[in-house]
Design an enzyme around this catalytic site. Structure first.
Site, mmCIF file in Angstrom:
data_model
loop_
_atom_site.group_PDB
_atom_site.id
_atom_site.type_symbol
_atom_site.label_atom_id
_atom_site.label_comp_id
_atom_site.label_asym_id
_atom_site.label_seq_id
_atom_site.Cartn_x
_atom_site.Cartn_y
_atom_site.Cartn_z
ATOM 1 N N ASP A 296 0.817 -1.233 0.000
ATOM 2 C CA ASP A 296 0.000 0.000 0.000
ATOM 3 C C ASP A 296 0.843 1.271 0.000
ATOM 4 O O ASP A 296 0.319 2.374 0.094
ATOM 5 C CB ASP A 296 -0.935 -0.004 1.212
ATOM 6 N N GLY A 297 2.156 1.125 -0.098
ATOM 7 C CA GLY A 297 3.018 2.314 -0.159
ATOM 8 C C GLY A 297 3.662 2.649 1.179
ATOM 9 O O GLY A 297 4.577 3.461 1.248
ATOM 10 N N GLU A 298 3.179 2.032 2.263
ATOM 11 C CA GLU A 298 3.838 2.265 3.553
ATOM 12 C C GLU A 298 5.153 1.499 3.574
ATOM 13 O O GLU A 298 5.390 0.611 2.747
ATOM 14 C CB GLU A 298 2.952 1.788 4.703
ATOM 15 N N ARG B 182 9.942 28.247 3.172
ATOM 16 C CA ARG B 182 9.409 29.477 2.570
ATOM 17 C C ARG B 182 8.040 29.822 3.152
ATOM 18 O O ARG B 182 7.543 30.903 2.957
ATOM 19 C CB ARG B 182 9.346 29.333 1.033
ATOM 20 N N GLN B 183 7.437 28.851 3.861
ATOM 21 C CA GLN B 183 6.157 29.132 4.527
ATOM 22 C C GLN B 183 6.463 29.393 5.994
ATOM 23 O O GLN B 183 6.130 28.604 6.879
ATOM 24 C CB GLN B 183 5.214 27.930 4.324
ATOM 25 N N HIS C 81 16.031 29.211 4.464
ATOM 26 C CA HIS C 81 15.411 30.321 3.732
ATOM 27 C C HIS C 81 15.163 31.540 4.627
ATOM 28 O O HIS C 81 15.383 32.673 4.209
ATOM 29 C CB HIS C 81 14.107 29.869 3.067
ATOM 30 N N ASP D 70 16.877 38.828 -5.230
ATOM 31 C CA ASP D 70 15.926 39.611 -4.432
ATOM 32 C C ASP D 70 16.613 40.106 -3.169
ATOM 33 O O ASP D 70 17.625 39.553 -2.729
ATOM 34 C CB ASP D 70 14.599 38.866 -4.191
ATOM 35 N N LYS E 57 12.429 41.895 -6.102
ATOM 36 C CA LYS E 57 11.477 40.923 -6.653
ATOM 37 C C LYS E 57 10.211 40.902 -5.801
ATOM 38 O O LYS E 57 10.285 40.975 -4.585
ATOM 39 C CB LYS E 57 12.124 39.532 -6.631
ATOM 40 N N ARG F 71 6.412 38.747 -5.354
ATOM 41 C CA ARG F 71 5.635 37.578 -5.772
ATOM 42 C C ARG F 71 4.163 37.788 -5.428
ATOM 43 O O ARG F 71 3.845 38.232 -4.324
ATOM 44 C CB ARG F 71 6.160 36.331 -5.038
HETATM 45 C C1 R5P Z 1 12.538 32.869 -2.553
HETATM 46 O O1 R5P Z 1 12.452 33.936 -1.973
HETATM 47 C C2 R5P Z 1 13.812 32.119 -2.774
HETATM 48 O O2 R5P Z 1 14.895 32.788 -2.206
HETATM 49 C C3 R5P Z 1 14.070 31.884 -4.241
HETATM 50 O O3 R5P Z 1 14.316 33.125 -4.873
HETATM 51 C C4 R5P Z 1 12.886 31.240 -4.884
HETATM 52 O O4 R5P Z 1 12.502 30.097 -4.178
HETATM 53 C C5 R5P Z 1 13.204 30.875 -6.312
HETATM 54 O O5 R5P Z 1 12.053 30.333 -6.876
HETATM 55 P P1 R5P Z 1 11.930 30.142 -8.427
HETATM 56 O O6 R5P Z 1 13.156 29.456 -8.920
HETATM 57 O O7 R5P Z 1 10.682 29.311 -8.584
HETATM 58 O O8 R5P Z 1 11.736 31.505 -9.031
#
Ligand code: R5P
Length: 290
Positions: free
Chosen positions: A34-36, A93-94, A127, A166, A189, A191
């Site tokens: 089952d993937g486990e 990143r979150q 990050h 960025d 930059k 987003r």
């Molecule tokens: C975001 O702030 C990170 O430092 C990278 O700039 C980002 O994850 C790059 O993402 P992507 O290659 O999808 O533009």
């Protein structure tokens, strides 16, 4: 010391063990229909100082679960001290609630790692450094930028301008510039939090006829780096290179970056990728020896 080399970081784990003159304990996964799977250490770790190496790139959920199983099992089997080495910490990143109702995934992940009873945590170019404030155990955030910059220097790209695509990554470009000596700068930059679309603001840079290296922590879709490279090329840059610590390089990322005009994409073995030519083993070994 024993290095437990997680499935996601097998090659890095072996290199690290060699550098540290440490014993390796392999991890066996018995798969079920089952993937486990059932995870098993192929060696005794009782009473030992143990280092668990496991990155958490794609598939993130699976690699995170294996990391947690390894950390908890190491403690459960009586390891004297357990250090978690997670070169790429997924979900970093979150690190905050950008839109209401969102999970702060990085914080949850920290809670889970710490709940396994580990004694210390090491990662590389996380990050957002503030994620580490959620730990109560000692942590280290190593930087691989000097290793990357030295690689370019050894390739003869000395004196290149270091650019971060960025503003949040300006410290990376500044660190690289200490080695390459060609000065540094950054782009702005933004987003769109709903669509994920990025916008890189046009900025005049003094790079005409010069070699430039774009340094970022992560290259994922390649959109950020490709836009920066296009801007550099349109302003007359000579040779442009892409460098990152964590080469996620999903989908057409590499094509996008090369089509934008990059000579080369250089990353580390924090993740398994053809661009991961710089090993983190010496950096981690040095940190463990401190
Ligand atoms: C975001 O702030 C990170 O430092 C990278 O700039 C980002 O994850 C790059 O993402 P992507 O290659 O999808 O533009």
């Amino acid at each position: 010391m024993i290095v437990i080399s997680g499935v996601a970081s097998k090659s890095l784990g072996y290199k690290l063990a060699e550098k540290m003159n440490a014993k390796i304990v392999d991890v066996n996964l018995k798969m079920f229909p089952d993937g486990e799977y059932c995870l098993r250490f192929e060696g005794d770790i009782s009473g030992e100082e143990v280092v668990v190496v496991q990155t958490t790139g794609p598939p993130q959920d699976k690699n995170v679960m294996q990391l947690l199983f390894m950390l908890d099992t190491a403690k459960d089997l009586g390891a004297k001290k357990v250090t978690a080495i997670v070169p790429y910490l997924s979900f970093a990143r979150q690190d905050k609630r950008f839109l209401s109702g969102e999970a702060i995934s990085a914080k949850t992940l920290v809670k889970l790692i710490e709940a396994c009873g580990v004694d210390s945590f090491i990662t590389v170019n996380i990050h957002a450094k503030k994620i580490l404030e959620n730990f109560t155990i000692p942590t280290m955030n190593l930087s691989a930028i000097t290793l990357l910059a030295k690689h370019f220097k050894s390739m003869g790209v000395d004196g290149a301008f270091s650019l971060s695509p960025d503003k949040g990554a300006i410290s990376l470009a500044a660190e690289a510039s200490n080695i390459l000596g060609g000065g540094c700068g950054w782009l702005k930059k933004e987003r769109d939090r709903y669509t994920g679309e990025i916008h890189v603001e046009e900025k005049r840079l003094n790079i005409k006829g010069r070699d430039v290296i774009v340094f970022d922590d992560i290259i994922s879709t390649g959109g950020t780096t490709a836009r920066a490279i296009k801007m550099l090329k349109s302003q007359g840059a000579h040779k442009v290179y892409a460098a990152c610590v964590h080469p996620l390089l999903v989908g057409e990322a590499k094509t996008k970056i090369f089509e934008a005009g990059a000579e080369e994409i250089v990353g580390t073995d924090s993740l398994s990728s053809s661009a991961g030519v710089i090993s983190l083993a010496p950096l981690i070994a040095e940190a463990l020896a401190r």
